[in-house]
Design a protein around this motif. Sequence first.
Motif, PDB file in Angstrom:
ATOM      1  N   UNK A  58      -7.276   9.776   0.181  1.00 23.40           N
ATOM      2  CA  UNK A  58      -7.497   9.616   1.585  1.00 23.40           C
ATOM      3  C   UNK A  58      -6.446  10.580   2.179  1.00 23.40           C
ATOM      4  N   UNK A  59      -6.696  10.786   3.513  1.00 20.55           N
ATOM      5  CA  UNK A  59      -5.488  11.879   4.040  1.00 20.55           C
ATOM      6  C   UNK A  59      -4.428  10.815   4.400  1.00 20.55           C
ATOM      7  N   UNK A  60      -4.604   9.321   4.555  1.00 17.91           N
ATOM      8  CA  UNK A  60      -3.296   8.613   4.880  1.00 17.91           C
ATOM      9  C   UNK A  60      -3.760   7.110   4.422  1.00 17.91           C
ATOM     10  N   UNK A  61      -2.799   6.222   4.285  1.00 21.78           N
ATOM     11  CA  UNK A  61      -3.018   4.933   4.023  1.00 21.78           C
ATOM     12  C   UNK A  61      -2.170   4.105   5.136  1.00 21.78           C
ATOM     13  N   UNK A  62      -2.905   2.706   5.267  1.00 18.98           N
ATOM     14  CA  UNK A  62      -1.932   1.746   5.962  1.00 18.98           C
ATOM     15  C   UNK A  62      -0.853   1.341   4.979  1.00 18.98           C
ATOM     16  N   UNK A  63       0.324   0.986   5.238  1.00 18.04           N
ATOM     17  CA  UNK A  63       1.337   0.884   4.368  1.00 18.04           C
ATOM     18  C   UNK A  63       1.197  -0.630   3.574  1.00 18.04           C
ATOM     19  N   UNK A  64       0.689  -1.510   4.251  1.00 15.93           N
ATOM     20  CA  UNK A  64       0.599  -2.921   3.379  1.00 15.93           C
ATOM     21  C   UNK A  64      -0.508  -2.566   2.454  1.00 15.93           C
ATOM     22  N   UNK A  65      -1.604  -1.957   2.461  1.00 12.33           N
ATOM     23  CA  UNK A  65      -2.812  -1.779   1.742  1.00 12.33           C
ATOM     24  C   UNK A  65      -2.406  -0.765   0.799  1.00 12.33           C
ATOM     25  N   UNK A  66      -1.511   0.272   1.126  1.00  4.34           N
ATOM     26  CA  UNK A  66      -1.101   1.103   0.116  1.00  4.34           C
ATOM     27  C   UNK A  66      -0.310   0.380  -1.125  1.00  4.34           C
ATOM     28  N   UNK A  67       0.497  -0.412  -0.594  1.00  2.00           N
ATOM     29  CA  UNK A  67       1.421  -1.534  -1.602  1.00  2.00           C
ATOM     30  C   UNK A  67       0.439  -2.137  -2.250  1.00  2.00           C
ATOM     31  N   UNK A  68      -0.594  -2.664  -1.634  1.00  2.00           N
ATOM     32  CA  UNK A  68      -1.431  -3.709  -2.520  1.00  2.00           C
ATOM     33  C   UNK A  68      -2.229  -3.018  -3.398  1.00  2.00           C
ATOM     34  N   UNK A  69      -2.393  -1.586  -3.172  1.00  2.00           N
ATOM     35  CA  UNK A  69      -3.227  -1.224  -4.454  1.00  2.00           C
ATOM     36  C   UNK A  69      -2.382  -1.212  -5.675  1.00  2.00           C
ATOM     37  N   UNK A  70      -1.163  -0.739  -5.455  1.00  2.00           N
ATOM     38  CA  UNK A  70      -0.219  -0.673  -6.810  1.00  2.00           C
ATOM     39  C   UNK A  70      -0.283  -1.957  -7.484  1.00  2.00           C
ATOM     40  N   UNK A  71      -0.091  -3.022  -6.510  1.00  2.00           N
ATOM     41  CA  UNK A  71      -0.090  -4.492  -7.231  1.00  2.00           C
ATOM     42  C   UNK A  71      -1.187  -4.762  -7.962  1.00  2.00           C
ATOM     43  N   UNK A  72      -2.349  -4.107  -7.889  1.00  2.00           N
ATOM     44  CA  UNK A  72      -3.590  -4.312  -8.393  1.00  2.00           C
ATOM     45  C   UNK A  72      -4.165  -3.170  -9.000  1.00  2.00           C
ATOM     46  N   UNK A  73      -3.380  -2.408  -9.907  1.00  3.03           N
ATOM     47  CA  UNK A  73      -3.701  -1.281 -10.697  1.00  3.03           C
ATOM     48  C   UNK A  73      -4.758  -0.202  -9.965  1.00  3.03           C
ATOM     49  N   UNK A  74      -4.704  -0.148  -8.750  1.00  2.00           N
ATOM     50  CA  UNK A  74      -5.675   0.826  -7.991  1.00  2.00           C
ATOM     51  C   UNK A  74      -4.726   2.082  -7.758  1.00  2.00           C
ATOM     52  N   UNK A  75      -4.999   3.446  -7.829  1.00  2.00           N
ATOM     53  CA  UNK A  75      -4.338   4.570  -7.803  1.00  2.00           C
ATOM     54  C   UNK A  75      -4.696   5.017  -6.258  1.00  2.00           C
ATOM     55  N   UNK A  76      -3.861   4.970  -5.232  1.00  2.00           N
ATOM     56  CA  UNK A  76      -3.998   5.463  -4.010  1.00  2.00           C
ATOM     57  C   UNK A  76      -3.271   7.021  -3.848  1.00  2.00           C
ATOM     58  N   UNK A  77      -4.160   7.842  -3.587  1.00  2.00           N
ATOM     59  CA  UNK A  77      -3.660   9.345  -3.418  1.00  2.00           C
ATOM     60  C   UNK A  77      -3.798   9.958  -2.133  1.00  2.00           C
ATOM     61  N   UNK A  78      -2.827  10.466  -1.451  1.00  2.00           N
ATOM     62  CA  UNK A  78      -2.775  11.121  -0.379  1.00  2.00           C
ATOM     63  C   UNK A  78      -2.759  12.678  -0.701  1.00  2.00           C
ATOM     64  N   UNK A  79      -3.728  13.254  -0.235  1.00  2.00           N
ATOM     65  CA  UNK A  79      -4.124  14.598  -0.667  1.00  2.00           C
ATOM     66  C   UNK A  79      -3.933  15.474   0.681  1.00  2.00           C
TER      67      UNK A  79
END
Length: 211
Positions: A100-121
């Motif tokens: 994505x171009x940007x993420x909401x902070x809490x969701x971004x952190x929750x991704x890492x907690x659950x094994x999802x890779x969030x990428x800001x491109x």
Amino acid sequence: MRKFTELEAFAAPLPLDNIDTDKILPGEFLKTVSRAGLGGALFARMRYHDGGAENPAFILNQEPWRSAGILIAGHNFGCGSSREHAPWALIDFGISAIIAKSFADIFYNNCFKNGILPIVLDPEDHDLLLRLVGNSATALVKIDLVSQQIAIAGALTFAFDIEAGRKAALIEGRDEIGETLRHWEQIEAWRRTSASGVPIPAIALSGGLAR
């Protein structure tokens, strides 16, 4: 938590800004504490008509994106409430990375907690990638977390940044509990010393949980 080193999967374009957690997983599906089955409710209000039939216009109801493992979104993905059920639904559907171009902070952190890779491109790279994955012939994307590269359409690659500690945790499959257990000896030393009433030297904690 599962390890993430590389992923090759179809990438589904969802070029919308401000996709909130209620769009990702509507509130009526929050009653369960189990992750199993939540993938069927992912983006439910967009994926299904009121009667329950699939909406054929929605990208995840089309081939080859029906089996997408990567999602390409816009700005501020995951805004709204902090519900962790949202990344659970993404995982259960099969989404392991979100670009994505940007993420909401809490969701971004929750991704890492659950094994999802969030990428800001980078926005220009993001727009090009979004156009490419909208064509089924160029929708297959490979993400290499170790080299921090996204590859598509043969030789075309995009670089992305990620904080070193978060990268290591995903590669090792280490969640917050795993991170805590890495410092078990220091925790036990602190507990024993604290129980004895003996002051704890600052140096004893300098290499522990704070790192």
